[in-house]
Design a protein around this motif. Sequence first.
Motif, mmCIF file in Angstrom:
data_model
loop_
_atom_site.group_PDB
_atom_site.id
_atom_site.type_symbol
_atom_site.label_atom_id
_atom_site.label_comp_id
_atom_site.label_asym_id
_atom_site.label_seq_id
_atom_site.Cartn_x
_atom_site.Cartn_y
_atom_site.Cartn_z
ATOM 1 N N ASP A 60 -69.688 31.024 45.193
ATOM 2 C CA ASP A 60 -68.788 30.220 46.027
ATOM 3 C C ASP A 60 -69.040 30.420 47.515
ATOM 4 O O ASP A 60 -68.842 29.516 48.321
ATOM 5 C CB ASP A 60 -67.318 30.493 45.686
ATOM 6 N N GLU A 61 -69.554 31.605 47.911
ATOM 7 C CA GLU A 61 -69.835 31.842 49.327
ATOM 8 C C GLU A 61 -71.017 30.999 49.799
ATOM 9 O O GLU A 61 -70.968 30.393 50.875
ATOM 10 C CB GLU A 61 -70.111 33.324 49.576
ATOM 11 N N PHE A 62 -72.076 30.965 48.989
ATOM 12 C CA PHE A 62 -73.237 30.139 49.352
ATOM 13 C C PHE A 62 -72.866 28.659 49.352
ATOM 14 O O PHE A 62 -73.231 27.912 50.266
ATOM 15 C CB PHE A 62 -74.381 30.398 48.382
ATOM 16 N N LEU A 63 -72.105 28.229 48.340
ATOM 17 C CA LEU A 63 -71.718 26.819 48.256
ATOM 18 C C LEU A 63 -70.799 26.432 49.413
ATOM 19 O O LEU A 63 -70.887 25.330 49.951
ATOM 20 C CB LEU A 63 -71.029 26.551 46.915
ATOM 21 N N PHE B 191 -82.707 22.841 49.617
ATOM 22 C CA PHE B 191 -81.930 23.831 48.863
ATOM 23 C C PHE B 191 -82.615 25.194 48.915
ATOM 24 O O PHE B 191 -81.978 26.213 49.207
ATOM 25 C CB PHE B 191 -81.771 23.374 47.411
ATOM 26 N N GLU B 192 -83.913 25.226 48.639
ATOM 27 C CA GLU B 192 -84.642 26.491 48.638
ATOM 28 C C GLU B 192 -84.672 27.123 50.024
ATOM 29 O O GLU B 192 -84.546 28.340 50.178
ATOM 30 C CB GLU B 192 -86.068 26.282 48.119
ATOM 31 N N GLU B 193 -84.845 26.286 51.043
ATOM 32 C CA GLU B 193 -84.858 26.803 52.422
ATOM 33 C C GLU B 193 -83.514 27.443 52.768
ATOM 34 O O GLU B 193 -83.456 28.533 53.344
ATOM 35 C CB GLU B 193 -85.173 25.660 53.392
ATOM 36 N N ASN B 194 -82.418 26.764 52.413
ATOM 37 C CA ASN B 194 -81.088 27.295 52.696
ATOM 38 C C ASN B 194 -80.790 28.539 51.865
ATOM 39 O O ASN B 194 -80.125 29.467 52.333
ATOM 40 C CB ASN B 194 -80.032 26.224 52.435
ATOM 41 N N PHE B 195 -81.297 28.570 50.639
ATOM 42 C CA PHE B 195 -81.070 29.742 49.793
ATOM 43 C C PHE B 195 -81.766 30.963 50.377
ATOM 44 O O PHE B 195 -81.215 32.071 50.402
ATOM 45 C CB PHE B 195 -81.567 29.461 48.367
ATOM 46 N N GLU B 196 -82.978 30.764 50.886
ATOM 47 C CA GLU B 196 -83.715 31.866 51.512
ATOM 48 C C GLU B 196 -83.003 32.338 52.782
ATOM 49 O O GLU B 196 -82.903 33.549 53.052
ATOM 50 C CB GLU B 196 -85.142 31.419 51.837
ATOM 51 N N LEU B 197 -82.503 31.394 53.564
ATOM 52 C CA LEU B 197 -81.739 31.756 54.757
ATOM 53 C C LEU B 197 -80.494 32.562 54.388
ATOM 54 O O LEU B 197 -80.118 33.510 55.086
ATOM 55 C CB LEU B 197 -81.320 30.492 55.514
ATOM 56 N N ASP C 145 -79.487 31.689 36.446
ATOM 57 C CA ASP C 145 -78.562 30.732 35.804
ATOM 58 C C ASP C 145 -77.521 30.242 36.809
ATOM 59 O O ASP C 145 -77.219 29.043 36.871
ATOM 60 C CB ASP C 145 -77.867 31.387 34.611
ATOM 61 N N GLU C 146 -76.963 31.179 37.597
ATOM 62 C CA GLU C 146 -75.974 30.788 38.613
ATOM 63 C C GLU C 146 -76.628 29.938 39.704
ATOM 64 O O GLU C 146 -76.039 28.973 40.192
ATOM 65 C CB GLU C 146 -75.336 32.041 39.236
ATOM 66 N N LYS C 147 -77.834 30.303 40.074
ATOM 67 C CA LYS C 147 -78.543 29.524 41.089
ATOM 68 C C LYS C 147 -78.786 28.099 40.592
ATOM 69 O O LYS C 147 -78.633 27.132 41.351
ATOM 70 C CB LYS C 147 -79.869 30.204 41.432
ATOM 71 N N GLN C 148 -79.124 27.960 39.313
ATOM 72 C CA GLN C 148 -79.375 26.633 38.745
ATOM 73 C C GLN C 148 -78.107 25.779 38.753
ATOM 74 O O GLN C 148 -78.173 24.562 38.994
ATOM 75 C CB GLN C 148 -79.905 26.765 37.316
ATOM 76 N N LYS C 149 -76.953 26.410 38.513
ATOM 77 C CA LYS C 149 -75.684 25.673 38.569
ATOM 78 C C LYS C 149 -75.460 25.089 39.963
ATOM 79 O O LYS C 149 -75.033 23.938 40.111
ATOM 80 C CB LYS C 149 -74.516 26.588 38.191
ATOM 81 N N LEU C 150 -75.746 25.896 40.983
ATOM 82 C CA LEU C 150 -75.610 25.415 42.362
ATOM 83 C C LEU C 150 -76.623 24.309 42.652
ATOM 84 O O LEU C 150 -76.307 23.320 43.323
ATOM 85 C CB LEU C 150 -75.805 26.572 43.352
#
Length: 668
Positions: A47-50, A71-77, A656-661
């Motif tokens: 929920d924090e990332f979202l 998405f990948e760029e923001n996830f890495e950030l 699995d959680e990352k895939q949901k996001l």
Amino acid sequence: MNKKYIWYSIFFLAFSCSPKPTIVKEDTAQEIPVPLMTIGNEDIFADEFLYLLSKNRQFQDKSEKISPEEFEENFELFINYKLKVKEAENLGLDTLEEFKREFEIFKEDLIKPFLIKNSLQEGELMKAYNRMKEVVKASHILLQFPNNSSREDTIAVFRMAQKLKAEAEAGADFNELAEKYSDDPSAKDNKGSLGYFTALQMVHQFEDAAYSLQIGQISDPVLTNFGYHIIKLEDRKPNPGEIRVSHILIRTQEEDPIAEERSLRKVGDIYTELQKPESNWEEVCSLFSEDMGSKNSGGLLPWLSLGSVIPEFERVAFSLTEIGEISPPVKTPYGYHIIRLEDRRPISSYEEMEPVIKSRILRDSRSTLIQSQVVAIQKSRYSFEENEPVIHEIQNLYAQHPINDVPKIIDSMNLSDSTIFSIQEKGTSVIDFMDFIQAGKQNVRPGMQSYFEAWYDKFVEISLSNEEEKDLMENNKEYKLLLNEYRDGILLFSLMNENVWQKALMDSVGQVEFYEENKDKYTWKQRVRALIVTMGNEESTASVRRFLSDKKYRPDLSDRLENTFLLNNPLAFVMEEGLFEWESHPVLQKADLNKSFQELKFNEKIHFILIGEKLAPEPKKFAETRGKVIQDYQQFLDEKLIASLKENYIIRINEDEKQKLYDIAVEK
């Protein structure tokens, strides 16, 4: 928002800034939350990332979804961001007094929109603004209490008020009753008439009663700090807004009939003069007005609303309809006025008026009423229960003994550990109350209350507020995420400032070393010395062309141009002179560098260009590129810091959680 949070926002650029993000809610109330990732020994949830990712976006709307790359760029950030926060915590930056002070300041501001008090306050603000859309006209009779009045005196005043209301409703003239019985000193002159007024111009109990009446209706006795009022509503109409008027004032001396007559003749002559087509209002005002504060500014007064000036002046001023219209002389207690209408405007929007309304509400008795309502709601919501026998006993001790002796007496009576009240079934002891008083951190003024009542009420208020804040942290997801974002932002700034930004600025040796190691990045492209004259008006173009057509570039040519043309015509042209990388210059890139003089038309402007020395590509000296070196050095230190953190902390990602996001945010 202070500098630290601005820096944090700039650094975390991929997540756009918005105070009210849209969070996609999932029905997971019965599920145990599963971490999105673990950094070191800390679980971090989806929920924090979202929350950060969904700012200014609503992923329910297909058009606002993002690409897989974004998405990948923001996830890495996000990983880098949480690594830095974790490092700041491990370094103890969250335990420093400076951090605690700053975080508390942010916290005080961030919590306000979520509090019960805020919703009640907003309701009161909107109610006041809606009332402001209307003005009411009323008369009143005021019956005050005698000094040191007893309960019997109060009852007697109330019964007198009821009697006067009954007489008025039976047909007695309300204004004559006001003149005869009202304790309002102005009633002898105005017979109780208050003229027109709107919200926030009367005490709130009076306002509430007046706005609840129908035209012609008489209120029940209304209690305010002034006494009991009986109010008769005479009219109500839409608020005409505000007007700007100017006036000419001739003062009077009512006790001197001769002077009064002289003033009347004088204002009549001025009014006659103003009717002449050639008359000038400002000149007449400057010559004759006796309002020393406005006579030299054409008699101009501040913006006026109904109820803000004396009725005699208001009635005439608001009757003017045309801008520039001048009234006949009007008599007020100040003298004779001639009024001119300068401008008018409707009532402002709620957004414009909100700060003023809020300021006025917080200064009057409404603020006390709002706080009382807040406490009542908190008591109900958080299961507040008092231990009345203990409270009564302590209250008696404060009434019977010197204040400083009471704590010792309470201790000797073994009352210290007794529960004084409970919140959510958790007891608060008498010693907690004693410690609260002893700390003296609250500004408590007993006023009409006893010492005990004032401190006890404040203790209850603070305890309930703390419980509300605790409840928000535990149960309000949006507030919890927002507060955590600001907390992490302060920590991030502190870490980056110490390890990247300030370090890069202050480390002059490191700057030079970095420059030497990356010298090939800092080179000049092909450059040319040039003078570019961009014409501003066409009438000078021919003469400037003749002057320049046989010239070659020289360093002093710009001075000669200025002395020849710009002294008498500063807008004839503008000049740009220097050593330019011609390929990136908007004008020079279109020029022929083999011609010493040429004329170009670009962006609808004539440009005269004189070309001088040409320089081949060469390395930049450190002094020539220091700003860019520091910028790159900061980026280098940042990347070095991230690499170091990734070595020092174990990062585990729940795919699995990352895939949901991913499924929520990414366009398919």
